[in-house]
Design a protein around this motif. Structure first.
Motif, short mmCIF file in Angstrom:
data_model
loop_
_atom_site.label_atom_id
_atom_site.label_comp_id
_atom_site.label_asym_id
_atom_site.label_seq_id
_atom_site.Cartn_x
_atom_site.Cartn_y
_atom_site.Cartn_z
N ARG A 51 39.65 34.61 32.49
CA ARG A 51 38.90 33.60 32.19
C ARG A 51 39.77 32.13 32.21
O ARG A 51 40.76 32.21 31.35
CB ARG A 51 38.14 33.89 31.04
CG ARG A 51 36.83 32.42 31.09
CD ARG A 51 36.25 32.57 29.84
NE ARG A 51 34.94 31.67 29.93
CZ ARG A 51 34.21 31.41 29.02
NH1 ARG A 51 34.30 32.32 27.77
NH2 ARG A 51 33.29 30.67 28.80
N LEU A 52 39.60 31.31 33.33
CA LEU A 52 40.38 30.18 33.27
C LEU A 52 39.29 28.98 32.80
O LEU A 52 38.56 28.70 33.44
CB LEU A 52 40.94 29.85 34.62
CG LEU A 52 41.58 30.94 35.35
CD1 LEU A 52 42.12 30.71 36.66
CD2 LEU A 52 42.97 31.07 34.50
N ARG A 53 39.77 28.13 31.80
CA ARG A 53 39.06 27.36 31.14
C ARG A 53 40.06 25.96 31.08
O ARG A 53 41.00 26.20 30.40
CB ARG A 53 38.37 27.54 29.89
CG ARG A 53 37.54 28.73 30.01
CD ARG A 53 36.74 28.81 28.56
NE ARG A 53 35.92 27.82 28.47
CZ ARG A 53 35.02 27.69 27.26
NH1 ARG A 53 35.31 28.34 26.33
NH2 ARG A 53 34.16 26.55 27.21
N LEU A 56 45.34 24.13 30.70
CA LEU A 56 44.65 25.42 31.42
C LEU A 56 44.83 26.21 30.18
O LEU A 56 45.77 27.05 29.93
CB LEU A 56 44.96 25.73 32.54
CG LEU A 56 44.28 26.84 33.15
CD1 LEU A 56 43.04 26.59 33.70
CD2 LEU A 56 45.27 27.44 34.27
N ALA A 57 43.33 26.91 29.88
CA ALA A 57 43.61 28.16 28.90
C ALA A 57 43.35 29.36 29.75
O ALA A 57 42.30 29.28 30.29
CB ALA A 57 42.45 27.98 27.78
N ALA A 58 44.22 30.44 29.73
CA ALA A 58 44.03 31.51 30.55
C ALA A 58 43.80 32.67 29.64
O ALA A 58 44.64 33.08 28.89
CB ALA A 58 45.29 31.76 31.55
N TYR A 59 42.62 33.27 29.51
CA TYR A 59 42.12 34.34 28.68
C TYR A 59 42.09 35.83 29.35
O TYR A 59 41.64 35.71 30.46
CB TYR A 59 40.85 34.15 28.04
CG TYR A 59 40.64 32.90 27.34
CD1 TYR A 59 40.58 33.16 25.83
CD2 TYR A 59 40.23 31.63 27.69
CE1 TYR A 59 40.20 32.09 24.83
CE2 TYR A 59 39.88 30.62 26.64
CZ TYR A 59 40.15 30.82 25.27
OH TYR A 59 39.91 29.89 24.53
N VAL A 90 37.33 23.31 34.66
CA VAL A 90 37.13 24.46 35.18
C VAL A 90 36.56 25.62 34.13
O VAL A 90 36.95 25.58 33.05
CB VAL A 90 38.64 25.03 35.75
CG1 VAL A 90 38.49 26.53 36.44
CG2 VAL A 90 39.42 24.16 36.75
N ASP A 91 35.68 26.21 34.43
CA ASP A 91 35.45 27.73 33.73
C ASP A 91 35.10 28.68 34.57
O ASP A 91 33.93 28.77 35.11
CB ASP A 91 34.26 27.22 32.82
CG ASP A 91 33.95 28.31 31.88
OD1 ASP A 91 34.66 29.16 31.75
OD2 ASP A 91 32.98 28.13 30.80
N ALA A 92 35.97 29.52 34.89
CA ALA A 92 35.60 30.58 35.86
C ALA A 92 36.20 31.88 35.35
O ALA A 92 37.44 31.96 34.69
CB ALA A 92 36.42 30.24 37.18
N GLU A 123 35.04 32.32 44.04
CA GLU A 123 33.79 32.69 42.99
C GLU A 123 34.04 33.44 41.92
O GLU A 123 35.04 33.96 41.64
CB GLU A 123 32.63 33.48 44.00
CG GLU A 123 33.40 34.72 44.45
CD GLU A 123 32.45 35.66 45.21
OE1 GLU A 123 31.08 35.72 44.72
OE2 GLU A 123 32.63 35.99 46.29
N THR A 124 33.28 32.88 40.88
CA THR A 124 33.64 33.53 39.53
C THR A 124 32.51 34.67 39.36
O THR A 124 31.78 35.03 40.32
CB THR A 124 32.98 32.62 38.48
OG1 THR A 124 33.38 32.92 37.23
CG2 THR A 124 31.29 32.26 38.55
N GLN A 125 33.28 35.62 38.61
CA GLN A 125 32.62 36.95 38.30
C GLN A 125 31.93 37.12 36.81
O GLN A 125 32.02 35.95 36.22
CB GLN A 125 33.52 38.22 38.73
CG GLN A 125 34.09 38.12 39.96
CD GLN A 125 34.73 39.38 40.34
OE1 GLN A 125 34.75 40.41 39.59
NE2 GLN A 125 35.33 39.30 41.41
#
Length: 220
Positions: A33-35, A41-44, A74-76, A105-107
């Motif tokens: 999850r990229l926010r 950028l936060a990468a979860y 971004v929130d994907a 695209e996001t999932q």
């Protein structure tokens, strides 16, 4: 189409690539999850997660932040492999000056609907790297010893959940899986004192290289 974002420089891109490679080893089909709201950028990622929101099993998230070259929104949720492929192309092109990531695209995934608090964290103390590393090793050995080769998926998931969801002690309420994630994601440095925090039923392990967030353990 997901909003594009541009990483600050080559070193930032390489660090993100390394983090995602470790996350993919822990979960080969994993998502990230990229926010971003601004220039960070936060990468979860979720090395350990329950199958659905009603599942009582543990959910353990890894978090690493990266500097962006310019503010982005971004929130994907995307496959780890998709980001790795884009980073590999950028890092493989000599003289690349702009490390821009464009994803399609996001999932969806159950763990992405679980949001740890962003504020209100209280520090409880620290846990030494050596202890966390040993807890991770002991957990891996216990999982291996507890899973016969013929065991089915749901049973295997339950056994793993019981082991990784168990607290390391009553005081900290850190689930064993948090130590596993911290070690597996490369967040631990030899003999480092890792910060331990709590907020609203969550715990957080914070080291120089990243953060692990998990619901506080209720079984010991």
């Amino acid at each position: 189409m997901i909003n594009p974002f541009t990483l600050a420089d080559e070193q930032t891109a390489a660090d993100l690539q390394s983090y995602l490679a470790r996350a993919k080893r822990l979960d080969p089909d994993g998502l990230v999850r990229l926010r971003a709201f601004g220039d960070v950028l936060a990468a979860y990622v979720a090395p350990i997660f329950a199958g659905n929101l009603m599942d009582s099993g543990p959910t353990v998230l890894g978090l690493r932040t990266c500097e962006l070259a310019s503010p982005a929104e971004v929130d994907a949720l995307v496959p780890i492999g998709a980001v790795q492929e884009r980073l590999a192309r950028l890092l493989g092109e000599p003289g690349t000056k702009e490390f821009k990531i464009q994803l399609i695209e996001t999932q969806r995934a159950p763990w992405a609907g679980i949001s740890p608090p962003r504020q209100g964290w209280e520090q409880l103390g620290t846990i030494n790297e050596a202890r966390l590393t040993q807890i991770a090793r002991d957990g891996i050995a216990e999982v291996a010893a507890s899973l016969p080769e013929s065991v089915g998926g749901p049973i295997a998931a339950r056994i793993r959940g019981e082991i990784w969801g168990r607290g390391i002690d009553l005081e900290s309420k850190v689930p064993t899986g948090a130590a596993f994630a911290a070690a597996g994601l490369g967040f631990l440095t030899e003999n480092e004192e890792v910060g331990l925090y709590q907020a609203e039923g969550w715990i957080r392990l914070s080291s120089e290289h990243g953060h692990v967030l998990a619901k506080a353990a209720t079984k010991f």
